[in-house]
Scaffold this motif. Sequence first.
Motif, PDB file in Angstrom:
ATOM      1  N   GLU A  63     -38.390  24.059  49.275  1.00  0.00           N
ATOM      2  CA  GLU A  63     -37.284  24.742  48.386  1.00  0.00           C
ATOM      3  C   GLU A  63     -36.936  26.071  49.014  1.00  0.00           C
ATOM      4  N   THR A  64     -35.647  26.209  49.173  1.00  0.00           N
ATOM      5  CA  THR A  64     -35.001  27.495  49.544  1.00  0.00           C
ATOM      6  C   THR A  64     -35.479  28.560  48.465  1.00  0.00           C
ATOM      7  N   THR A  65     -35.940  29.999  48.860  1.00  0.00           N
ATOM      8  CA  THR A  65     -36.036  30.824  47.855  1.00  0.00           C
ATOM      9  C   THR A  65     -35.483  32.148  48.285  1.00  0.00           C
ATOM     10  N   THR A  66     -35.709  33.233  47.300  1.00  0.00           N
ATOM     11  CA  THR A  66     -35.058  34.209  47.779  1.00  0.00           C
ATOM     12  C   THR A  66     -35.647  35.053  48.950  1.00  0.00           C
ATOM     13  N   ARG A  67     -36.988  34.724  49.096  1.00  0.00           N
ATOM     14  CA  ARG A  67     -37.618  35.256  50.371  1.00  0.00           C
ATOM     15  C   ARG A  67     -36.964  34.652  51.576  1.00  0.00           C
ATOM     16  N   THR A  68     -36.607  33.162  51.528  1.00  0.00           N
ATOM     17  CA  THR A  68     -35.759  32.704  52.757  1.00  0.00           C
ATOM     18  C   THR A  68     -34.320  33.353  52.797  1.00  0.00           C
ATOM     19  N   HIS A  69     -33.803  33.799  51.777  1.00  0.00           N
ATOM     20  CA  HIS A  69     -32.454  34.580  51.822  1.00  0.00           C
ATOM     21  C   HIS A  69     -32.675  36.003  52.673  1.00  0.00           C
ATOM     22  N   LEU A  70     -33.661  36.708  52.049  1.00  0.00           N
ATOM     23  CA  LEU A  70     -34.050  37.882  52.698  1.00  0.00           C
ATOM     24  C   LEU A  70     -34.261  38.124  54.117  1.00  0.00           C
ATOM     25  N   CYS A  71     -35.079  36.981  54.435  1.00  0.00           N
ATOM     26  CA  CYS A  71     -35.578  36.873  55.842  1.00  0.00           C
ATOM     27  C   CYS A  71     -34.357  36.559  56.751  1.00  0.00           C
ATOM     28  N   ALA A  72     -33.231  35.735  56.101  1.00  0.00           N
ATOM     29  CA  ALA A  72     -32.053  35.567  56.863  1.00  0.00           C
ATOM     30  C   ALA A  72     -31.079  36.945  56.760  1.00  0.00           C
ATOM     31  N   ALA A  73     -31.025  37.702  55.947  1.00  0.00           N
ATOM     32  CA  ALA A  73     -30.232  39.005  55.710  1.00  0.00           C
ATOM     33  C   ALA A  73     -30.976  40.074  56.873  1.00  0.00           C
ATOM     34  N   LEU A  74     -32.153  39.969  56.878  1.00  0.00           N
ATOM     35  CA  LEU A  74     -32.948  40.937  58.043  1.00  0.00           C
ATOM     36  C   LEU A  74     -32.513  40.635  59.092  1.00  0.00           C
ATOM     37  N   LEU A  75     -32.510  39.323  59.394  1.00  0.00           N
ATOM     38  CA  LEU A  75     -32.022  39.001  60.987  1.00  0.00           C
ATOM     39  C   LEU A  75     -30.516  39.524  61.091  1.00  0.00           C
ATOM     40  N   CYS A  76     -29.677  39.232  60.133  1.00  0.00           N
ATOM     41  CA  CYS A  76     -28.362  39.641  60.154  1.00  0.00           C
ATOM     42  C   CYS A  76     -28.262  41.126  60.536  1.00  0.00           C
ATOM     43  N   LEU A  77     -29.067  41.743  59.590  1.00  0.00           N
ATOM     44  CA  LEU A  77     -29.224  43.336  59.793  1.00  0.00           C
ATOM     45  C   LEU A  77     -29.426  44.038  61.112  1.00  0.00           C
ATOM     46  N   PHE A  78     -30.381  43.157  61.708  1.00  0.00           N
ATOM     47  CA  PHE A  78     -30.851  43.541  62.976  1.00  0.00           C
ATOM     48  C   PHE A  78     -30.299  43.091  64.118  1.00  0.00           C
ATOM     49  N   ILE A  79     -29.058  42.377  63.879  1.00  0.00           N
ATOM     50  CA  ILE A  79     -27.952  41.793  64.712  1.00  0.00           C
ATOM     51  C   ILE A  79     -28.883  40.603  65.759  1.00  0.00           C
ATOM     52  N   CYS A  80     -29.426  39.812  65.145  1.00  0.00           N
ATOM     53  CA  CYS A  80     -30.143  38.634  65.516  1.00  0.00           C
ATOM     54  C   CYS A  80     -29.223  37.149  64.987  1.00  0.00           C
ATOM     55  N   TRP A  81     -27.866  37.308  65.177  1.00  0.00           N
ATOM     56  CA  TRP A  81     -27.025  36.133  65.091  1.00  0.00           C
ATOM     57  C   TRP A  81     -27.522  34.819  65.428  1.00  0.00           C
ATOM     58  N   PRO A  82     -27.899  34.766  66.383  1.00  0.00           N
ATOM     59  CA  PRO A  82     -28.328  33.261  66.860  1.00  0.00           C
ATOM     60  C   PRO A  82     -29.359  32.766  65.999  1.00  0.00           C
ATOM     61  N   CYS A  83     -30.347  33.729  65.381  1.00  0.00           N
ATOM     62  CA  CYS A  83     -31.692  33.385  64.577  1.00  0.00           C
ATOM     63  C   CYS A  83     -31.342  33.487  63.249  1.00  0.00           C
ATOM     64  N   VAL A  84     -30.286  33.474  62.798  1.00  0.00           N
ATOM     65  CA  VAL A  84     -30.027  33.700  61.213  1.00  0.00           C
ATOM     66  C   VAL A  84     -30.627  32.178  60.593  1.00  0.00           C
ATOM     67  N   CYS A  85     -30.442  31.169  61.318  1.00  0.00           N
ATOM     68  CA  CYS A  85     -30.686  29.844  60.506  1.00  0.00           C
ATOM     69  C   CYS A  85     -32.104  29.563  60.459  1.00  0.00           C
ATOM     70  N   VAL A  86     -32.961  30.236  61.390  1.00  0.00           N
ATOM     71  CA  VAL A  86     -34.288  30.027  61.359  1.00  0.00           C
ATOM     72  C   VAL A  86     -35.229  30.075  60.033  1.00  0.00           C
ATOM     73  N   PRO A  87     -34.948  30.801  59.323  1.00  0.00           N
ATOM     74  CA  PRO A  87     -35.758  30.833  58.066  1.00  0.00           C
ATOM     75  C   PRO A  87     -35.528  29.805  57.231  1.00  0.00           C
ATOM     76  N   TYR A  88     -34.290  28.948  57.361  1.00  0.00           N
ATOM     77  CA  TYR A  88     -33.689  28.066  56.468  1.00  0.00           C
ATOM     78  C   TYR A  88     -34.221  26.531  57.287  1.00  0.00           C
ATOM     79  N   LEU A  89     -34.550  26.718  58.521  1.00  0.00           N
ATOM     80  CA  LEU A  89     -35.222  25.191  59.195  1.00  0.00           C
ATOM     81  C   LEU A  89     -36.780  25.541  59.287  1.00  0.00           C
ATOM     82  N   THR A  90     -37.220  26.300  59.336  1.00  0.00           N
ATOM     83  CA  THR A  90     -38.985  26.714  59.140  1.00  0.00           C
ATOM     84  C   THR A  90     -39.471  26.140  57.993  1.00  0.00           C
ATOM     85  N   THR A  91     -40.940  26.069  57.748  1.00  0.00           N
ATOM     86  CA  THR A  91     -41.324  25.773  56.567  1.00  0.00           C
ATOM     87  C   THR A  91     -42.206  26.956  55.960  1.00  0.00           C
ATOM     88  N   THR A  92     -42.313  28.058  56.841  1.00  0.00           N
ATOM     89  CA  THR A  92     -42.856  29.105  56.722  1.00  0.00           C
ATOM     90  C   THR A  92     -42.108  30.056  55.606  1.00  0.00           C
TER      91      THR A  92
END
Length: 112
Positions: A63-92
């Motif tokens: 289940e995707t949680t707030t933590r998943t969205h925060l990890c994706a937002a941090l990747l966007c903030l640090f300009i890691c655009w190709p890695c934004v989908c990683v938190p949604y694809l991994t189970t960690t």
Amino acid sequence: MASEKANPPPPAYDQVDHTVSSAYPHPQTSTTVIVTGPSVGPDPTTIVCPSCRATVVTRLDYETTTRTHLCAALLCLFICWPCVCVPYLTTTCRDANHYCPNCSAFIGTYRK
């Protein structure tokens, strides 16, 4: 003094009768059952299902949680655009919900 003799003291704990008088509960009585969930982890776990009483290996749904969205937002903030989908694809970065494969009963959630 007369009232003490009329009302005897309550019996000691070991003298109380703990037997059940009937195999079927009275229709007006209610029974409360408290069930503590089994300890589940990030991987499928072998347990006895509390619903169907079968020994099973749990089925996981992530289940995707707030933590998943925060990890994706941090990747966007640090300009890691190709890695934004990683938190949604991994189970960690997601919660692992455990279900019984026989009766689909919810067993528990593992959160990191």
